[in-house]
Design an enzyme around this catalytic site. Sequence first.
Site, PDB file in Angstrom:
ATOM      1  N   LYS A   3      46.067 -17.983  40.797  1.00  0.00           N
ATOM      2  CA  LYS A   3      45.360 -17.475  41.983  1.00  0.00           C
ATOM      3  C   LYS A   3      44.040 -16.813  41.592  1.00  0.00           C
ATOM      4  O   LYS A   3      43.005 -17.054  42.216  1.00  0.00           O
ATOM      5  CB  LYS A   3      46.251 -16.447  42.691  1.00  0.00           C
ATOM      6  CG  LYS A   3      45.537 -15.669  43.764  1.00  0.00           C
ATOM      7  CD  LYS A   3      46.436 -14.654  44.433  1.00  0.00           C
ATOM      8  CE  LYS A   3      46.463 -13.302  43.753  1.00  0.00           C
ATOM      9  NZ  LYS A   3      45.305 -12.451  44.013  1.00  0.00           N
ATOM     10  N   ASN A   4      44.065 -15.980  40.547  1.00  0.00           N
ATOM     11  CA  ASN A   4      42.865 -15.214  40.206  1.00  0.00           C
ATOM     12  C   ASN A   4      41.768 -16.055  39.564  1.00  0.00           C
ATOM     13  O   ASN A   4      40.648 -15.585  39.370  1.00  0.00           O
ATOM     14  CB  ASN A   4      43.228 -14.028  39.302  1.00  0.00           C
ATOM     15  CG  ASN A   4      44.007 -12.967  40.077  1.00  0.00           C
ATOM     16  OD1 ASN A   4      43.946 -12.930  41.312  1.00  0.00           O
ATOM     17  ND2 ASN A   4      44.753 -12.133  39.369  1.00  0.00           N
ATOM     18  N   CYS A  58      44.951  -5.444  47.128  1.00  0.00           N
ATOM     19  CA  CYS A  58      45.970  -4.425  46.873  1.00  0.00           C
ATOM     20  C   CYS A  58      45.340  -3.037  46.777  1.00  0.00           C
ATOM     21  O   CYS A  58      44.203  -2.892  46.323  1.00  0.00           O
ATOM     22  CB  CYS A  58      46.709  -4.733  45.570  1.00  0.00           C
ATOM     23  SG  CYS A  58      47.704  -6.231  45.662  1.00  0.00           S
ATOM     24  N   ARG A  65      38.702   1.394  44.160  1.00  0.00           N
ATOM     25  CA  ARG A  65      38.340   0.121  43.516  1.00  0.00           C
ATOM     26  C   ARG A  65      36.823  -0.076  43.657  1.00  0.00           C
ATOM     27  O   ARG A  65      36.353  -0.819  44.514  1.00  0.00           O
ATOM     28  CB  ARG A  65      39.118  -1.050  44.148  1.00  0.00           C
ATOM     29  CG  ARG A  65      40.619  -0.949  43.913  1.00  0.00           C
ATOM     30  CD  ARG A  65      41.378  -2.182  44.360  1.00  0.00           C
ATOM     31  NE  ARG A  65      41.284  -3.270  43.405  1.00  0.00           N
ATOM     32  CZ  ARG A  65      42.004  -4.389  43.474  1.00  0.00           C
ATOM     33  NH1 ARG A  65      42.878  -4.562  44.441  1.00  0.00           N
ATOM     34  NH2 ARG A  65      41.852  -5.339  42.575  1.00  0.00           N
ATOM     35  N   GLN A  82      29.851  -1.676  38.849  1.00  0.00           N
ATOM     36  CA  GLN A  82      29.508  -2.576  37.732  1.00  0.00           C
ATOM     37  C   GLN A  82      28.958  -3.911  38.255  1.00  0.00           C
ATOM     38  O   GLN A  82      28.096  -4.518  37.628  1.00  0.00           O
ATOM     39  CB  GLN A  82      30.745  -2.849  36.866  1.00  0.00           C
ATOM     40  CG  GLN A  82      31.369  -1.614  36.274  1.00  0.00           C
ATOM     41  CD  GLN A  82      30.492  -1.011  35.194  1.00  0.00           C
ATOM     42  OE1 GLN A  82      30.198  -1.639  34.178  1.00  0.00           O
ATOM     43  NE2 GLN A  82      30.042   0.200  35.429  1.00  0.00           N
ATOM     44  N   ASP A 103      48.686  -6.568  35.882  1.00  0.00           N
ATOM     45  CA  ASP A 103      49.399  -7.320  36.922  1.00  0.00           C
ATOM     46  C   ASP A 103      50.845  -7.636  36.542  1.00  0.00           C
ATOM     47  O   ASP A 103      51.581  -8.207  37.343  1.00  0.00           O
ATOM     48  CB  ASP A 103      48.667  -8.644  37.209  1.00  0.00           C
ATOM     49  CG  ASP A 103      47.522  -8.459  38.181  1.00  0.00           C
ATOM     50  OD1 ASP A 103      47.338  -7.334  38.660  1.00  0.00           O
ATOM     51  OD2 ASP A 103      46.813  -9.450  38.465  1.00  0.00           O
ATOM     52  N   ARG A 118      50.776 -13.505  49.309  1.00  0.00           N
ATOM     53  CA  ARG A 118      49.386 -13.668  48.870  1.00  0.00           C
ATOM     54  C   ARG A 118      49.309 -14.292  47.492  1.00  0.00           C
ATOM     55  O   ARG A 118      48.267 -14.847  47.126  1.00  0.00           O
ATOM     56  CB  ARG A 118      48.677 -12.305  48.837  1.00  0.00           C
ATOM     57  CG  ARG A 118      48.310 -11.763  50.198  1.00  0.00           C
ATOM     58  CD  ARG A 118      47.461 -10.496  50.090  1.00  0.00           C
ATOM     59  NE  ARG A 118      46.607 -10.573  48.926  1.00  0.00           N
ATOM     60  CZ  ARG A 118      46.463  -9.612  48.022  1.00  0.00           C
ATOM     61  NH1 ARG A 118      47.088  -8.478  48.141  1.00  0.00           N
ATOM     62  NH2 ARG A 118      45.675  -9.785  46.982  1.00  0.00           N
TER      63      ARG A 118
HETATM   64  C1  UD1 Z   1      41.854  -6.341  37.824  1.00  0.00           C
HETATM   65  C2  UD1 Z   1      42.461  -6.748  36.515  1.00  0.00           C
HETATM   66  C3  UD1 Z   1      42.818  -8.196  36.639  1.00  0.00           C
HETATM   67  C4  UD1 Z   1      43.789  -8.323  37.809  1.00  0.00           C
HETATM   68  C5  UD1 Z   1      43.238  -7.698  39.096  1.00  0.00           C
HETATM   69  C6  UD1 Z   1      44.235  -7.612  40.229  1.00  0.00           C
HETATM   70  C7  UD1 Z   1      41.902  -5.984  34.269  1.00  0.00           C
HETATM   71  C8  UD1 Z   1      40.818  -5.572  33.333  1.00  0.00           C
HETATM   72  N1  UD1 Z   1      41.523  -6.451  35.456  1.00  0.00           N
HETATM   73  O1  UD1 Z   1      40.741  -7.194  38.085  1.00  0.00           O
HETATM   74  O2  UD1 Z   1      43.386  -8.658  35.438  1.00  0.00           O
HETATM   75  O3  UD1 Z   1      44.068  -9.663  38.043  1.00  0.00           O
HETATM   76  O4  UD1 Z   1      42.816  -6.384  38.839  1.00  0.00           O
HETATM   77  O5  UD1 Z   1      45.273  -6.783  39.931  1.00  0.00           O
HETATM   78  O6  UD1 Z   1      43.060  -5.902  33.935  1.00  0.00           O
HETATM   79  N2  UD1 Z   1      35.764  -0.852  37.793  1.00  0.00           N
HETATM   80  C9  UD1 Z   1      34.724   0.009  37.997  1.00  0.00           C
HETATM   81  N3  UD1 Z   1      33.587  -0.464  38.594  1.00  0.00           N
HETATM   82  C10 UD1 Z   1      33.462  -1.765  38.982  1.00  0.00           C
HETATM   83  C11 UD1 Z   1      34.534  -2.633  38.782  1.00  0.00           C
HETATM   84  C12 UD1 Z   1      35.684  -2.152  38.180  1.00  0.00           C
HETATM   85  O7  UD1 Z   1      34.791   1.196  37.666  1.00  0.00           O
HETATM   86  O8  UD1 Z   1      32.407  -2.137  39.511  1.00  0.00           O
HETATM   87  C13 UD1 Z   1      37.009  -0.345  37.177  1.00  0.00           C
HETATM   88  C14 UD1 Z   1      38.158  -0.345  38.167  1.00  0.00           C
HETATM   89  O9  UD1 Z   1      38.211   0.833  38.927  1.00  0.00           O
HETATM   90  C15 UD1 Z   1      39.355  -0.491  37.256  1.00  0.00           C
HETATM   91  C16 UD1 Z   1      38.826  -1.377  36.134  1.00  0.00           C
HETATM   92  O10 UD1 Z   1      37.399  -1.233  36.162  1.00  0.00           O
HETATM   93  O11 UD1 Z   1      39.706   0.746  36.728  1.00  0.00           O
HETATM   94  C17 UD1 Z   1      39.232  -2.845  36.234  1.00  0.00           C
HETATM   95  O12 UD1 Z   1      38.585  -3.429  37.296  1.00  0.00           O
HETATM   96  P1  UD1 Z   1      38.311  -5.014  37.374  1.00  0.00           P
HETATM   97  O13 UD1 Z   1      38.706  -5.681  36.114  1.00  0.00           O
HETATM   98  O14 UD1 Z   1      36.939  -5.185  37.884  1.00  0.00           O
HETATM   99  O15 UD1 Z   1      39.268  -5.354  38.545  1.00  0.00           O
HETATM  100  P2  UD1 Z   1      39.600  -6.754  39.084  1.00  0.00           P
HETATM  101  O16 UD1 Z   1      38.484  -7.690  38.920  1.00  0.00           O
HETATM  102  O17 UD1 Z   1      40.155  -6.496  40.446  1.00  0.00           O
END
Ligand code: UD1
Length: 420
Positions: free
Chosen positions: A23-24, A118, A123, A127, A307, A399
């Site tokens: 999915k991701n 989720c 979130r 970045q 996950d 989902r």
């Molecule tokens: C993350 C998981 C991914 C998983 C998904 C859904 C990791 C590194 N990433 O991806 O494997 O499939 O959740 O559960 O395991 N962050 C910031 N600023 C940003 C973006 C992220 O501070 O702009 C922080 C988030 O708060 C979090 C971390 O970085 O603590 C990981 O975020 P990110 O990898 O971007 O999240 P997803 O892409 O949702």
Amino acid sequence: MIPLISVRGGNRLRGEVFIGGMKNAALPILFATILLRQTVAIENLPAVTDVTTTLRILSDMGARVTWESPTAVQVNAADVDPNALPLNLTTRLRGSSYLLGAELGRFGYAVSGLPGGCDFGNRPLDQHFMIFSALGAEVVPSVGNIRLTAPGGLHGGAVRLSFPSVGATLNGILAGATADGTTMIENAAREPHIVDLANFLNACGAEISGAGTSQIRINGVKNLHGCRHRIIPDMIEAGTYLAAAAATGGHIRLRAVNPDHLEAVTDRLAAMGASIAASEDTVTLTRMLPLRGTDIETLPYPGFPTDMQPQFAPLLCLSEGGGLVYERVWENRFRYLEELRRMGANVISDGLCARFRGGDRLTGTRVCATDLRAGAALLIAGLCAEGETTISEIRHIERGYPDLIGKFRSLGAELRLVTD
Ligand code: UD1
């Protein structure tokens, strides 16, 4: 009428199960079709609601979507219009943030709703915005949605992420693929879905190198062309079945998987007493010994995936000795523990770390899936509990897990959809 999943515990899982596409990886690749005017064919799509929502967003925006089979689709995004975006649908999934990189790359401006998905606490997208800004885009203040524009056109840039964010890395690749010049992303995420997006775009004519390492280089190209691409296997779906089989003392074989992507998970399962054997695209798990306790720390890939953290909780409850779980990716990913406690779990948590006592006897009751993987964790707990467990809020589970009930039943689980 509220749909629920009812699980009757006590059966050991046995048999074979085919794992679907990830999915991701599917979501960013489907949104990446916005970068192209030609038709692309995407195979091995998982039949989950996040994918159907993504395809609805694309078709509402003007893309032509044609199904080739239940798991393969053709998308032509030549006539896509960002202003036709259905904002209400974007709030249903986190992956809608990939609209930003794809629209910027194609149009030099982007519109997206506020991404949902989720609830793991805060979130942020800072970045993502850091990358967009390095490529010449700026935020346009607006209410209820996100708007970006690149007044001088999108150009290459260099960024160093403060955390290897998966989402920001994917968005950087999407925006950089057709930008003018070269983009460098340092401290990039290394997850298999990053590699899959890069492989897809490279098959369309992009020039992306280093995906899967911490340093990604993107030479922007003027045009991308159509291709046919097969989505990689879902390591989280695979890991969930392995955890369930280990929890029940079962014996299962996963088909159509990439064992390399599963190493962090199979290492922990082996540490807990399961025997694992892998071939090129299968993984077999047998658990006959009692479950031993272990500690887990979630980390970016190739570390233990956040996950898979909830799905290991029932194993730790049942193990001799229990263990500690450190959640290093999300600030609030232990909400499901409250539900697990109602089934008899002895666990305490300060929000960042959870301590499982081990040696618990789980008992079926009514519980609520607080998010996607939490739902899978409760289902695994139900498979090991005495009596019946009913899980509500199953829309979260739908989902991310294709044919969940059918697959678990084929492995001998007593599972059915009921209504309240
Ligand atoms: C993350 C998981 C991914 C998983 C998904 C859904 C990791 C590194 N990433 O991806 O494997 O499939 O959740 O559960 O395991 N962050 C910031 N600023 C940003 C973006 C992220 O501070 O702009 C922080 C988030 O708060 C979090 C971390 O970085 O603590 C990981 O975020 P990110 O990898 O971007 O999240 P997803 O892409 O949702």
